[in-house]
Design a protein around this motif. Sequence first.
Motif, PDB file in Angstrom:
ATOM      1  N   LEU A   1       0.826  -1.199   0.000  1.00 51.20           N
ATOM      2  CA  LEU A   1       0.000   0.000   0.000  1.00 51.20           C
ATOM      3  C   LEU A   1       0.858   1.245   0.000  1.00 51.20           C
ATOM      4  O   LEU A   1       2.054   1.209   0.290  1.00 51.20           O
ATOM      5  N   ASP A   2       0.202   2.361  -0.332  1.00 51.17           N
ATOM      6  CA  ASP A   2       0.849   3.668  -0.373  1.00 51.17           C
ATOM      7  C   ASP A   2       0.082   4.598   0.557  1.00 51.17           C
ATOM      8  O   ASP A   2      -1.086   4.914   0.315  1.00 51.17           O
ATOM      9  N   LEU A   3       0.745   5.015   1.640  1.00 52.24           N
ATOM     10  CA  LEU A   3       0.113   5.900   2.619  1.00 52.24           C
ATOM     11  C   LEU A   3       0.570   7.341   2.477  1.00 52.24           C
ATOM     12  O   LEU A   3       0.372   8.157   3.369  1.00 52.24           O
ATOM     13  N   GLY A   4       1.204   7.669   1.350  1.00 52.86           N
ATOM     14  CA  GLY A   4       1.709   9.022   1.143  1.00 52.86           C
ATOM     15  C   GLY A   4       3.121   9.163   1.667  1.00 52.86           C
ATOM     16  O   GLY A   4       4.086   9.135   0.898  1.00 52.86           O
ATOM     17  N   GLU A   5       3.263   9.309   2.982  1.00 54.43           N
ATOM     18  CA  GLU A   5       4.596   9.438   3.577  1.00 54.43           C
ATOM     19  C   GLU A   5       5.330   8.103   3.631  1.00 54.43           C
ATOM     20  O   GLU A   5       6.555   8.071   3.738  1.00 54.43           O
ATOM     21  N   VAL A   6       4.581   7.003   3.583  1.00 58.49           N
ATOM     22  CA  VAL A   6       5.180   5.668   3.623  1.00 58.49           C
ATOM     23  C   VAL A   6       4.553   4.809   2.530  1.00 58.49           C
ATOM     24  O   VAL A   6       3.331   4.662   2.473  1.00 58.49           O
ATOM     25  N   GLU A   7       5.381   4.269   1.671  1.00 59.13           N
ATOM     26  CA  GLU A   7       4.943   3.286   0.679  1.00 59.13           C
ATOM     27  C   GLU A   7       5.593   1.965   1.058  1.00 59.13           C
ATOM     28  O   GLU A   7       6.815   1.893   1.206  1.00 59.13           O
ATOM     29  N   ALA A   8       4.781   0.931   1.250  1.00 60.53           N
ATOM     30  CA  ALA A   8       5.318  -0.288   1.854  1.00 60.53           C
ATOM     31  C   ALA A   8       4.805  -1.541   1.162  1.00 60.53           C
ATOM     32  O   ALA A   8       3.701  -1.580   0.615  1.00 60.53           O
TER      33      ALA A   8
END
Length: 255
Positions: free
Chosen positions: A192-199
């Motif tokens: 997933l992509d949370l904006g500040e963290v893409e994991a």
Amino acid sequence: AWLVAPPGQGAEGLIPPGEERFKINLGALLYRSETEVRIDGATRGTEFELEDTLGLDNDRDALYGGIMWRFASRHRLSLSAFQVERDVQRAIDRELRIEDRVLPVSTVLRAESRTQFFIADYRYSFVKNPQVELAGIIGISGGRYRFRFEASNPVIEISKETTAPVPVLGAALDWFISPRWTASVFGQGMQLDLGEVEARVYNLGVSTEYMFSRHFGVGVAYNLDSIKVDVDKGSFHGRVGLTGGSLIGYLQARF
């Protein structure tokens, strides 16, 4: 309602598998990893492997702990955690850019890496009987990553850390081979992509446990982890990528 113990289980005085309220695991693990790091500044940094490029140990032992609370027959909460620390000092054989500092070939670099892993999850058992328990998993898999790099020529002192918890979905199967012996397998992951963290995180594991008495036993587990997180928050800008395997031995208490 709690299941009634089948004949044989109650006769041995054991807590029927799947009916314990608490499981507590304490032990040690051998962790083998390959870790890629990139720390950006105003420009993109160099992505390099801590083990091959800097010489950090691939293998490391650590303490391990975990707890499970079955607050209803089909509902469980669990938490497990361990920490891996490594350090090394050596002359590098390639140019590296860490943050905005350029480290030329032959720089004697001291590197430290400390990673704290944790997995917290909720499990609901769709299938539960005296032989098997099949559950869905909703959880959080995360790590706290700390890196420190020091050199005297040129003078460099860089210390960075970040925490990247990632929600995961998965499933787990417990097979109650006998009243004393259980075998388990699980798998979970998420991208997933949370904006500040893409994991992107995946965890797979197998384990077996054997109870010597009503409350005490031993277990052995093997887990595989694949983690890649791109972070752009706080003071950490860059990437952490980790592939690891952990062999775990532990004592278990059931109540």
